[in-house]
Design an enzyme around this catalytic site. Structure first.
Site, PDB file in Angstrom:
ATOM      1  N   ASP A   1     -39.038  21.047  43.341  1.00 31.77           N
ATOM      2  CA  ASP A   1     -38.276  21.084  42.085  1.00 31.77           C
ATOM      3  C   ASP A   1     -36.868  21.618  42.340  1.00 31.77           C
ATOM      4  O   ASP A   1     -36.626  22.314  43.336  1.00 31.77           O
ATOM      5  CB  ASP A   1     -38.966  22.013  41.074  1.00 31.77           C
ATOM      6  CG  ASP A   1     -40.323  21.492  40.650  1.00 31.77           C
ATOM      7  OD1 ASP A   1     -40.551  20.277  40.763  1.00 31.77           O
ATOM      8  OD2 ASP A   1     -41.155  22.316  40.222  1.00 31.77           O
TER       9      ASP A   1
HETATM   10  N1  URA Z   1     -45.201  22.973  42.771  1.00 28.14           N
HETATM   11  C1  URA Z   1     -44.283  23.157  41.808  1.00 28.14           C
HETATM   12  O1  URA Z   1     -44.605  23.491  40.686  1.00 28.14           O
HETATM   13  N2  URA Z   1     -42.992  22.961  42.121  1.00 28.14           N
HETATM   14  C2  URA Z   1     -42.572  22.628  43.380  1.00 28.14           C
HETATM   15  O2  URA Z   1     -41.368  22.492  43.607  1.00 28.14           O
HETATM   16  C3  URA Z   1     -43.538  22.466  44.370  1.00 28.14           C
HETATM   17  C4  URA Z   1     -44.860  22.639  44.037  1.00 28.14           C
END
Ligand code: URA
Length: 237
Positions: A102
């Site tokens: 993310d």
């Molecule tokens: N899980 C999440 O919630 N975000 C990420 O970036 C990676 C795994």
């Protein structure tokens, strides 16, 4: 491909350094000295030597990036900086990130142009382990870690696959864990923590399969995988 581009991709030097080498007569193609940087070569069949030493063409490249927060995991984006912007000068064509972190997540991201490896690493059948350092708000209940480990309902058809959850720190209204999962559902870690009554305030991936984030890599920096790391990765899939 142009000779100067090829030499730069082979990490012989920067584009201007390799142009100087060509001018100096240090480069030969099929045993003939070549003095023109724009000379076209066929990289899979031509024999290119620098000071008499033959270069072996490298098709696939593998990099570990320490992704900072605030950049998106994509090859292009109209609004945001992408993870690929950190690798503009890195040798390798058609590079892309393997999987997705993310925008606000930090940590280890593999960047490659090896599509088959990426496909295998991301295949749900391969159960590649990913470990995250997760800081959460909320109260850690007696069964929070075991619930995360045994599977929680994140709104999918089935509960999450067995995971590993290890407590690192606990304070009033917050806790920090290491969470290892073998799936890669959208926002999976955040949704798992939400399912046990908390919220993620900081997320960092510290390992991906056999790769462990090199802590000497500052955020926004990358390096080529070592031979051992590459072999471990290729063996894994
Ligand atoms: N899980 C999440 O919630 N975000 C990420 O970036 C990676 C795994």
């Amino acid at each position: 491909m142009r000779l100067d581009k090829y030499l730069a991709q082979m990490q012989v030097g920067t584009r201007s350094e390799v142009k100087d080498l060509i001018k100096k007569g240090a480069v030969s193609v099929n045993d003939e000295p070549v003095k023109k940087a724009d000379c076209k070569i066929e990289e899979n069949t031509d024999k290119v030597c620098v000071y008499g030493k033959e270069l072996i063409f490298q098709k696939f490249f593998y990099y570990m990036l320490h992704k900072p927060a605030g950049v998106v995991t994509a090859t292009q984006d109209n609004c945001d900086k992408t993870v690929m912007d950190f690798l503009v000068d890195a040798p390798g064509k058609d590079m892309f990130p393997v999987g997705r972190l993310d925008k606000d997540t930090e940590g280890l991201l593999l960047i490659t142009n090896d599509g088959e490896l990426a496909h295998n690493l991301l295949s749900p059948k391969k159960h590649v382990e990913k470990t995250y350092y997760v800081v959460c708000t909320g109260t850690l209940q007696e069964d929070t870690l075991s619930r995360l480990e045994n599977g929680v309902d994140i709104g999918e058809d089935t509960v999450t696959l067995p995971a590993k959850a290890v407590l690192c720190e606990q304070a009033e209204g917050s806790y920090t864990i290491l969470l290892t999962i073998t799936e890669g559902k959208f926002h999976q870690v955040k949704r798992m923590i939400h399912a046990v009554g908390g919220e993620v305030t900081y997320l960092k991936r510290i390992s991906f399969g056999p790769l462990v984030l090199d802590e000497t890599l500052e955020k926004g920096r990358f390096r080529a995988l070592t031979k051992e790391e590459q072999e471990a990765l290729l063996q894994k899939v």
